[in-house]
Design a protein around this motif. Structure first.
Motif, short mmCIF file in Angstrom:
data_model
loop_
_atom_site.label_atom_id
_atom_site.label_comp_id
_atom_site.label_asym_id
_atom_site.label_seq_id
_atom_site.Cartn_x
_atom_site.Cartn_y
_atom_site.Cartn_z
N VAL A 97 -37.62 -30.53 -3.79
CA VAL A 97 -36.86 -31.20 -4.10
C VAL A 97 -36.16 -32.36 -3.12
O VAL A 97 -36.15 -33.30 -3.15
CB VAL A 97 -35.43 -30.42 -4.59
N LEU A 98 -36.21 -31.69 -1.81
CA LEU A 98 -35.86 -32.62 -0.83
C LEU A 98 -37.09 -33.63 -0.35
O LEU A 98 -36.68 -34.82 -0.11
CB LEU A 98 -35.65 -31.57 0.76
N PHE A 100 -38.95 -35.19 -2.57
CA PHE A 100 -38.57 -36.00 -3.58
C PHE A 100 -37.67 -36.91 -3.40
O PHE A 100 -37.79 -38.22 -3.63
CB PHE A 100 -38.81 -35.47 -4.98
N LEU A 101 -36.54 -36.41 -3.13
CA LEU A 101 -35.35 -37.16 -2.68
C LEU A 101 -35.81 -38.15 -1.40
O LEU A 101 -35.25 -39.29 -1.53
CB LEU A 101 -34.04 -36.32 -2.22
N ALA A 102 -36.32 -37.46 -0.66
CA ALA A 102 -36.92 -38.41 0.83
C ALA A 102 -37.86 -39.30 0.15
O ALA A 102 -37.89 -40.78 0.56
CB ALA A 102 -37.45 -37.69 1.73
N ILE A 106 -33.45 -41.74 -1.07
CA ILE A 106 -32.17 -41.16 -1.33
C ILE A 106 -31.82 -40.40 -0.10
O ILE A 106 -30.41 -40.64 0.32
CB ILE A 106 -32.13 -40.19 -2.71
N ILE A 107 -32.57 -39.70 0.56
CA ILE A 107 -32.39 -38.98 1.75
C ILE A 107 -33.35 -39.44 2.81
O ILE A 107 -34.34 -39.57 2.38
CB ILE A 107 -32.28 -37.39 1.41
#
Length: 145
Positions: A97-98, A100-102, A106-107
């Motif tokens: 999840v992290l 994909f967010l990166a 997004i992060i």
């Protein structure tokens, strides 16, 4: 360590203590060298020094596997396997999840060593799951008696 600890658990505890002591020593050395040198170390030596603290951590994975293999009681071995699978699944899920967010901005990028921390946190979750299953089984068997 209680006096009721199995021989396998005693060996695991000893292995873990040695590996964590090595981790601290290697981490201290690596941080010190990179801090003092301010980038003066490069090439293969920099790679070796940077990887040094990871080696005892990799050893911890071996220690966990050795504990599973050396545990004689099949039910206890099953509980250890379940804890390890829950820990791995938790770490991989969160890191995915992290990631994909990166990737989508997004992060900021997440350092990979967080996977290790999440893995051990997940093993703790697995231990809680085992305890809840054991309590439920105890209540069920007490109700049947």
């Amino acid at each position: 360590m209680s006096s009721r600890a199995t021989p396998a658990m005693k060996r695991y505890t000893w292995r873990l203590a040695v590996l964590m002591a090595l981790y601290l020593v290697f981490l201290f050395i690596a941080v010190r060298i990179f801090d003092v040198e301010k980038g003066g170390v490069d090439g293969p030596l920099a790679w070796l020094i940077a990887i040094l603290p990871a080696l005892p951590v990799i050893g911890v994975f071996w220690a966990i596997i050795a504990l599973i293999v050396e545990t004689k009681d099949e039910y206890q071995r099953l509980k250890l396997v379940k804890q390890t699978i829950i820990g791995a699944g938790f770490a991989l899920s969160v890191m995915t999840v992290l990631g994909f967010l990166a990737n989508f901005g997004i992060i900021p990028p997440v350092d990979g060593f967080w996977a290790l921390i999440l893995f051990f946190f997940g093993i703790g979750i697995g231990s809680c799951v085992n305890a809840m299953v054991d309590r439920r089984a105890d209540r069920a068997s007490a109700g049947e008696a």
